[in-house]
Design a protein around this motif. Structure first.
Motif, PDB file in Angstrom:
ATOM      1  N   SER A 147       0.851  -1.188   0.000  1.00 28.88           N
ATOM      2  CA  SER A 147       0.000   0.000   0.000  1.00 28.88           C
ATOM      3  C   SER A 147       0.887   1.238   0.000  1.00 28.88           C
ATOM      4  O   SER A 147       2.114   1.160   0.222  1.00 28.88           O
ATOM      5  CB  SER A 147      -0.889   0.008   1.238  1.00 28.88           C
ATOM      6  OG  SER A 147      -0.084   0.170   2.407  1.00 28.88           O
ATOM      7  N   ASP A 148       0.296   2.402  -0.224  1.00 30.45           N
ATOM      8  CA  ASP A 148       1.069   3.641  -0.190  1.00 30.45           C
ATOM      9  C   ASP A 148       1.694   3.865   1.180  1.00 30.45           C
ATOM     10  O   ASP A 148       2.836   4.359   1.274  1.00 30.45           O
ATOM     11  CB  ASP A 148       0.179   4.829  -0.560  1.00 30.45           C
ATOM     12  CG  ASP A 148      -0.045   4.938  -2.059  1.00 30.45           C
ATOM     13  OD1 ASP A 148       0.705   4.279  -2.814  1.00 30.45           O
ATOM     14  OD2 ASP A 148      -0.954   5.680  -2.480  1.00 30.45           O
ATOM     15  N   ALA A 149       0.982   3.514   2.228  1.00 33.03           N
ATOM     16  CA  ALA A 149       1.525   3.668   3.583  1.00 33.03           C
ATOM     17  C   ALA A 149       2.746   2.767   3.771  1.00 33.03           C
ATOM     18  O   ALA A 149       3.739   3.165   4.395  1.00 33.03           O
ATOM     19  CB  ALA A 149       0.453   3.353   4.622  1.00 33.03           C
ATOM     20  N   GLU A 150       2.669   1.549   3.225  1.00 33.50           N
ATOM     21  CA  GLU A 150       3.811   0.639   3.342  1.00 33.50           C
ATOM     22  C   GLU A 150       4.986   1.109   2.497  1.00 33.50           C
ATOM     23  O   GLU A 150       6.144   1.025   2.927  1.00 33.50           O
ATOM     24  CB  GLU A 150       3.377  -0.767   2.926  1.00 33.50           C
ATOM     25  CG  GLU A 150       2.432  -1.433   3.922  1.00 33.50           C
ATOM     26  CD  GLU A 150       1.897  -2.739   3.403  1.00 33.50           C
ATOM     27  OE1 GLU A 150       1.883  -3.728   4.171  1.00 33.50           O
ATOM     28  OE2 GLU A 150       1.470  -2.794   2.225  1.00 33.50           O
ATOM     29  N   LEU A 168      10.370   3.120   2.260  1.00 34.11           N
ATOM     30  CA  LEU A 168      11.265   4.087   1.620  1.00 34.11           C
ATOM     31  C   LEU A 168      11.984   4.925   2.666  1.00 34.11           C
ATOM     32  O   LEU A 168      13.210   5.140   2.581  1.00 34.11           O
ATOM     33  CB  LEU A 168      10.448   4.988   0.680  1.00 34.11           C
ATOM     34  CG  LEU A 168      11.220   5.895  -0.273  1.00 34.11           C
ATOM     35  CD1 LEU A 168      12.069   5.080  -1.238  1.00 34.11           C
ATOM     36  CD2 LEU A 168      10.252   6.780  -1.064  1.00 34.11           C
ATOM     37  N   ARG A 169      11.253   5.386   3.671  1.00 33.23           N
ATOM     38  CA  ARG A 169      11.873   6.211   4.713  1.00 33.23           C
ATOM     39  C   ARG A 169      12.875   5.399   5.531  1.00 33.23           C
ATOM     40  O   ARG A 169      13.937   5.899   5.908  1.00 33.23           O
ATOM     41  CB  ARG A 169      10.780   6.799   5.610  1.00 33.23           C
ATOM     42  CG  ARG A 169       9.983   7.908   4.924  1.00 33.23           C
ATOM     43  CD  ARG A 169       8.896   8.515   5.813  1.00 33.23           C
ATOM     44  NE  ARG A 169       7.779   7.624   6.003  1.00 33.23           N
ATOM     45  CZ  ARG A 169       7.423   7.078   7.160  1.00 33.23           C
ATOM     46  NH1 ARG A 169       8.138   7.357   8.263  1.00 33.23           N
ATOM     47  NH2 ARG A 169       6.372   6.284   7.259  1.00 33.23           N
ATOM     48  N   GLN A 170      12.547   4.143   5.759  1.00 29.77           N
ATOM     49  CA  GLN A 170      13.471   3.291   6.502  1.00 29.77           C
ATOM     50  C   GLN A 170      14.743   3.037   5.680  1.00 29.77           C
ATOM     51  O   GLN A 170      15.850   3.034   6.217  1.00 29.77           O
ATOM     52  CB  GLN A 170      12.786   1.969   6.848  1.00 29.77           C
ATOM     53  CG  GLN A 170      13.667   1.027   7.676  1.00 29.77           C
ATOM     54  CD  GLN A 170      12.923  -0.241   8.083  1.00 29.77           C
ATOM     55  OE1 GLN A 170      11.702  -0.284   8.061  1.00 29.77           O
ATOM     56  NE2 GLN A 170      13.665  -1.271   8.436  1.00 29.77           N
ATOM     57  N   TRP A 171      14.571   2.829   4.376  1.00 26.60           N
ATOM     58  CA  TRP A 171      15.737   2.611   3.503  1.00 26.60           C
ATOM     59  C   TRP A 171      16.672   3.816   3.506  1.00 26.60           C
ATOM     60  O   TRP A 171      17.894   3.659   3.548  1.00 26.60           O
ATOM     61  CB  TRP A 171      15.260   2.307   2.083  1.00 26.60           C
ATOM     62  CG  TRP A 171      16.363   2.299   1.057  1.00 26.60           C
ATOM     63  CD1 TRP A 171      17.351   1.370   0.933  1.00 26.60           C
ATOM     64  CD2 TRP A 171      16.586   3.274   0.044  1.00 26.60           C
ATOM     65  NE1 TRP A 171      18.180   1.698  -0.123  1.00 26.60           N
ATOM     66  CE2 TRP A 171      17.736   2.863  -0.675  1.00 26.60           C
ATOM     67  CE3 TRP A 171      15.929   4.430  -0.341  1.00 26.60           C
ATOM     68  CZ2 TRP A 171      18.226   3.591  -1.764  1.00 26.60           C
ATOM     69  CZ3 TRP A 171      16.411   5.162  -1.415  1.00 26.60           C
ATOM     70  CH2 TRP A 171      17.551   4.754  -2.107  1.00 26.60           C
TER      71      TRP A 171
END
Length: 432
Positions: free
Chosen positions: A295-298, A303-306
């Motif tokens: 999902s967009d939330a996932e 992405l932010r974690q990467w």
């Protein structure tokens, strides 16, 4: 800016622009636009009375390419642009202004009776708008003055109009008449970069280095040639792929090509201490391979974690914070999700041809390289090709296969060009 007197082909074109349709076409910075403006200003002063119109690809580009130079030439007392009103006053005459960004532009001139028109970037207009313009010029003695850069050889403008001109000043400067079996009342003026004697040799050489392949033939030589073969034929793995990044002075952008059924691809663009751009790392999620659609939330969370785990060159640190997050324009909902998660994101400039030109220029000048870890992007670059079937219809389009990393890189570099251009190479005229 100081405008020098016209000479050579530009001066001749002004004198010979006496047809119902008059078109200046060819290379960038070749003096064709200045010549057309000089002729248009004369027509505004001396042409028949009635409604006048000026049309560009958009009103913004019309102002930048034509109206602003006119104001520089004659001053604000003689040329006054009314932003938002769709009007400009030149030598006391009201002139309507309009953009031609889609087929709805036809409605902007429908019903008008015109005494004259100026057209900018007409090869980018819908054909229906150009045809409609011709039907509106019903005042006796009405004329059109227009400019464009070349496109493909079967483009409607070349096939139906330029190839049927009654008079043609060719790229070599020779004047011909009667070359068309079914001529229209049109005078055609074809320019190359070398037709402008006022450009410095250094600037001319810089432009010739900037454009490669298709773009060199069109924007330097002024030729109507097809888009064919590999798009990034200047890309050389030995020259453009690196395993050793310099210190990165600025993390310029994160480019994101959003995908649900298609792969989701993100790339980071950094500005090195060497004053060059570097595509440093990529993150990709292929739902088909992983058999799971996020999902967009996932996507936002992953992405932010990467980004927190990306190694920083020449440092023991990890984690980067790009100045700009540039998102695929079709992914407006994902942009909202990023905003809700505290990430400010911009929709990408998705004007494909200028974006491809920006990447081509950077590769050609050795100002952009790709880190070897971006393996998906590196797999895509050599096989990125022009669509031959689209070219047969007069359209310039890449084949939409295996291009997600390239789109992300294009968003990251082209959308932020105003940020890095003054640093990478001051004065470099990257595509607008």
């Amino acid at each position: 800016m100081t405008y020098k007197p016209l000479s050579g082909k530009a001066k001749r074109s002004v004198q010979l622009a006496t047809a119902r349709f008059n078109i200046w076409e060819g290379a960038v910075r070749s003096s064709k636009t200045v010549a057309s403006i000089v002729r248009w200003m004369k027509y505004v002063r001396t042409g028949p009375g009635g409604n006048l119109v000026m049309i560009g690809k958009t009103e913004r580009t019309l102002k930048r390419n034509v109206i602003d130079p006119i104001i520089e030439m004659v001053g604000t007392r003689r040329c006054r642009y009314l932003a938002g009103a769709g009007e400009v006053y030149l030598f006391g005459r009201r002139i309507y202004t309009a953009g031609a960004n889609d087929i709805k532009a036809v409605e902007k001139i429908q019903g008008l009776t015109l005494a004259g028109a100026y057209g900018d970037e007409i090869a980018n207009w819908p054909e229906a708008l150009w045809d409609m313009l011709g039907t509106r010029l019903s005042v006796p003695g009405a004329q059109v003055f227009a400019t464009c850069n070349p496109a493909g050889p079967v483009h409607w403008l070349k096939r139906n109009w330029l190839d049927r001109s009654a008079l043609w000043i060719g790229h070599d400067g020779t004047t011909s008449t009667g070359h068309a079996s079914d001529p229209v009342d049109l005078h055609r003026f074809s320019f190359t970069l070398d037709d402008n004697p006022h450009l410095s040799p250094d600037f001319v050489e810089s432009l010739k280095l900037q454009y490669v392949g298709l773009f060199f033939k069109r924007y330097i030589q002024g030729l109507w040639v097809p888009a064919e073969g590999a798009i990034f034929d200047m890309f050389d793995e030995k020259r453009h792929v690196t395993d050793d990044l310099p210190a990165i002075s600025r993390w310029i952008s994160l480019g994101v090509d959003h995908g649900t059924r298609n792969p989701f691809h993100a790339v980071i663009l950094g500005l090195g201490a060497d004053r060059k751009l570097h595509l440093t790392r990529e993150w990709r999620w292929d739902s088909a391979q992983k058999r799971r659609q996020l999902s967009d939330a996932e996507y936002s969370r992953e992405l932010r974690q990467w980004l927190t785990s990306v190694p920083v060159p020449r440092s023991d640190l990890t984690g980067v914070a790009p100045e700009y997050t540039i998102v695929d324009p079709s992914a407006a909902n994902f942009r909202v999700q990023l905003h809700n998660d505290g990430v400010s994101a911009r929709l990408a400039d998705n004007n494909v041809l200028p974006g491809i030109s920006t990447l081509s220029t950077l590769f050609a000048l050795g100002l952009l390289d790709v880190h070897e870890s971006c393996r998906h992007l590196l797999l895509e670059l050599p096989g990125y090709c022009w669509d031959d079937k689209a070219a047969e219809k007069g359209e310039d389009k890449p084949i939409k296969v295996a291009d997600h990393g390239i789109d992300a890189a294009r968003y990251a570099a082209h959308t932020t060009r105003a940020v890095w251009r003054p640093i990478v190479r001051p004065g470099l005229p990257i595509a607008a």
